[in-house]
Design an enzyme around this catalytic site. Sequence first.
Site, PDB file in Angstrom:
ATOM      1  N   TYR A 165     105.240  64.861  82.942  1.00  0.00           N
ATOM      2  CA  TYR A 165     103.853  65.358  82.930  1.00  0.00           C
ATOM      3  C   TYR A 165     102.936  64.403  83.688  1.00  0.00           C
ATOM      4  O   TYR A 165     102.136  64.816  84.528  1.00  0.00           O
ATOM      5  CB  TYR A 165     103.412  65.497  81.466  1.00  0.00           C
ATOM      6  N   LYS A 169     100.743  65.168  87.032  1.00  0.00           N
ATOM      7  CA  LYS A 169      99.277  65.083  86.996  1.00  0.00           C
ATOM      8  C   LYS A 169      98.755  64.015  87.965  1.00  0.00           C
ATOM      9  O   LYS A 169      97.657  64.161  88.514  1.00  0.00           O
ATOM     10  CB  LYS A 169      98.792  64.788  85.574  1.00  0.00           C
TER      11      LYS A 169
END
Length: 275
Positions: A165, A169
Amino acid sequence: MGKLQGKVALVTGSGRGIGRAIALKLASEGARVVVNDLDAEPGDAVAAEIQAMGSDAIAINGSVSEAGFADRFVGAAVEKFGGLDIIVNNAGYTWDSTIQKMTDEQFQAMLDVHLVAPFRILRAAAEPIRIFAKKEAEAGQEVFRKVVNISSIAGLYGNAGQASYSSAKASLVGLTRTLCKEWGRYKVNVNCVAFGLINTRLTQPIEAQQKTIDVAGRDIKVGVQPQMLDAMARMIPLGRGGTPEEAADAVYLFCSPESNYVSGQVLVCGGGLIL
Ligand SMILES: NC(=O)c1ccc[n+]([C@@H]2O[C@H](COP(=O)([O-])OP(=O)(O)OC[C@H]3O[C@@H](n4cnc5c(N)ncnc54)[C@H](O)[C@@H]3O)[C@@H](O)[C@H]2O)c1
């Protein structure tokens, strides 16, 4: 009259949580909204809620990671509303593990939803934006368009358990800064909002049993241990997690005319949390 009167806004993952609040905020300022969610029921419900407010909305549901989605989504905005002014890449979820337990599927899924999907949507938007911008330039008009990519403090500073993640991001910030440079000539402001702790189903307290969400038929564990939430609240200068509406307000700043000369920036919306 709202500040976004007549603008056409596309918001991915807007059936729930922060995306829903963004779609409603933009609509409350007069934007016509193309809603999207992986799950058709909440996507359709938000479109209906916007129509009930007296604004225009359609729902183009389905996974942002699906082949062909980007063209379908962008195409719907142009065909139905004849414009393309604001794109918010918000859809996403978390699928956490420490690196030794993280599968290839898990790593790839996070890249697909948080990075590849925004890339494809922006690529699909490139040609219509170029055409609109050319016509406006020929007419001597300067019309600003807005892209807001949703990142996270995990992308800026890392977060244990979120190798996939946080990598996705962080990469979204690179995509943002590159498009700021490529699309300045078309008068597109391309910015990022990186959230800290916002109270949604992804960050709900884990009570007796770990919560799961259904993502395209897969049960994904979500939620945060209550003691961790308490510790985070103590670290946040403003003393608590944010609401989806407060998160949407930060995105709105980058959609409003007041940010016309701001591009390539990352705004942290985290109640003052600096890691
Ligand atoms: N909540 C937080 O504290 C926090 C912090 C940092 C960043 N974010 C980011 O904010 C965004 C919104 O998260 P949220 O907290 O509102 O979560 P949420 O689960 O409340 O809402 C996200 C929505 O996106 C949809 N979605 C998920 N995958 C999708 C896909 N492939 N295609 C289309 N729709 C999809 C979900 O169905 C859901 O309705 C995400 O990108 C998330 O990573 C959230």
